[in-house]
Scaffold this active site. Structure first.
Site, short mmCIF file in Angstrom:
data_model
loop_
_atom_site.label_atom_id
_atom_site.label_comp_id
_atom_site.label_asym_id
_atom_site.label_seq_id
_atom_site.Cartn_x
_atom_site.Cartn_y
_atom_site.Cartn_z
N ARG A 114 0.85 -1.18 0.00
CA ARG A 114 0.00 0.00 0.00
C ARG A 114 0.89 1.24 0.00
O ARG A 114 1.98 1.24 0.59
CB ARG A 114 -0.92 0.04 1.23
CG ARG A 114 -2.05 -0.99 1.20
CD ARG A 114 -3.08 -0.70 0.12
NE ARG A 114 -4.25 -1.56 0.19
CZ ARG A 114 -4.37 -2.71 -0.45
NH1 ARG A 114 -3.37 -3.14 -1.22
NH2 ARG A 114 -5.48 -3.43 -0.35
N GLU A 147 -2.97 8.13 -3.85
CA GLU A 147 -3.37 7.22 -4.92
C GLU A 147 -4.81 7.51 -5.32
O GLU A 147 -5.67 7.55 -4.45
CB GLU A 147 -3.24 5.76 -4.47
CG GLU A 147 -3.45 4.76 -5.59
CD GLU A 147 -3.19 3.32 -5.18
OE1 GLU A 147 -4.10 2.49 -5.38
OE2 GLU A 147 -2.09 3.04 -4.65
N HIS A 187 -1.46 0.52 -9.71
CA HIS A 187 -2.11 -0.49 -8.87
C HIS A 187 -2.65 -1.61 -9.77
O HIS A 187 -3.82 -1.98 -9.70
CB HIS A 187 -3.22 0.12 -8.03
CG HIS A 187 -3.46 -0.63 -6.74
ND1 HIS A 187 -3.80 0.00 -5.57
CD2 HIS A 187 -3.38 -1.95 -6.44
CE1 HIS A 187 -3.94 -0.89 -4.60
NE2 HIS A 187 -3.69 -2.09 -5.10
#
Length: 303
Positions: free
Chosen positions: A216, A245, A264
């Site tokens: 993450r 993000e 991602h």
């Protein structure tokens, strides 16, 4: 056992429920919920006193923790380990791309050879968060003859690692950072791991080494990373996740000569759904049989 798939009904997951021997039902009549679609804040709309078990679709559950909906009386399971091979494959791809400077060559508009190419063969790879993804990556790295250093929560030796340290062993983590040619971040996002890789950690990394984050974005201090890349203190960074993000348009990391950004994408939807369906079928089968469920959520630990 009656199971509801929602808030968004997905045929593949419904088929997995039936294949495991359970009955599909409305949310109000179900004792189990396979969550797909919607935000954790919507959980209250499907929750009811008779609900016993919820299968979540992701390995990371930080959004559920922050929403404070993991209530007592309900067993929650995550998809931890479900996507390990897929993400490990992407991680290896990022390592190879960084080592051989593929991103630099892809950006060129004239015939030019990069000067800083290196090899993964015989390198030292440090894995912070050596769980399912880390173990899958170790398997993929075996032909490269690498030396693996690992950090996990328990400190229990990781198969294939030359050394394993507990995540709270500061000296062990520092040794991993100093000796690794590639530092892989695969730990869960918790309060304890927020900005785990900060300016101090980056300063301990081996000169020329690469940071690869497939966990993450919150585990890495983005400003400190950009500063370290600008100064050439590390060889580069390959990031599948970022903080913030999505990474804003025009962010310096996008075109940084020492950075590789993938949006991602380590676990694309085309691979996620079949893997999740397999996990749903297995856990529904286990629930019916009274066997231990995979991916049990530890509410205290936050994953």
């Amino acid at each position: 056992m009656k199971v509801h798939v929602g808030p968004v009904a997905l045929p593949e997951l419904e088929a997995a429920v039936v294949a495991a021997g359970a009955e599909l039902s409305s949310a109000a009549d179900a004792s189990a919920l396979v969550w797909f679609g919607g935000s954790p804040e919507q959980f209250a709309e499907l929750d009811h006193p008779a609900l016993e078990w919820v299968q979540l679709p992701s390995a990371g559950i930080e959004s559920w923790v922050s929403a404070d909906v993991l209530r007592d009386g309900v067993t929650f399971t995550s998809a931890a380990g479900t996507y390990a091979q897929t993400v490990a494959e992407h991680t290896l791809g990022l390592m190879l791309a960084g080592a051989r400077q593929m991103h630099q060559m892809a950006r060129e508009t004239s015939w030019s050879k990069p000067e800083e190419q290196r090899s993964v063969f015989g390198s030292t790879v440090g894995i912070i968060g050596a769980g399912g993804i880390g173990r899958a990556l170790i398997d993929l790295l075996r032909p490269f003859g690498v030396r693996v250093l690992a950090v996990n929560r328990s400190g229990k030796p990781v198969d294939g690692a030359a050394a394993t340290w507990r995540s709270d062993d500061a000296e062990g983590v520092a040794e991993l950072l100093a000796e690794s040619d590639f530092v892989i971040i695969a730990a869960p996002a918790t309060a304890e791991t927020s900005k785990l890789i900060d300016a101090a950690a980056l300063s301990r990394m081996k000169p020329g080494s690469w940071l690869v984050n497939v966990a993450r974005g919150s585990l890495v201090d983005t400003d400190a990373l950009v500063e370290a890349l600008d100064a050439g203190r590390i060889g580069g960074a390959a990031l599948d996740v970022t903080d913030p993000e999505p990474l804003p348009d025009g962010h310096p990391l996008f075109q940084h000569p020492r950075a590789i950004i993938s949006p991602h994408a380590a676990n694309p939807q085309s691979l996620l759904i079949p893997a999740l369906a397999r996990r749903v079928e297995e856990n529904v089968r286990r629930r019916i049989a009274g066997e231990p469920l995979l991916g049990l959520v530890d509410r205290t630990a936050g994953y």
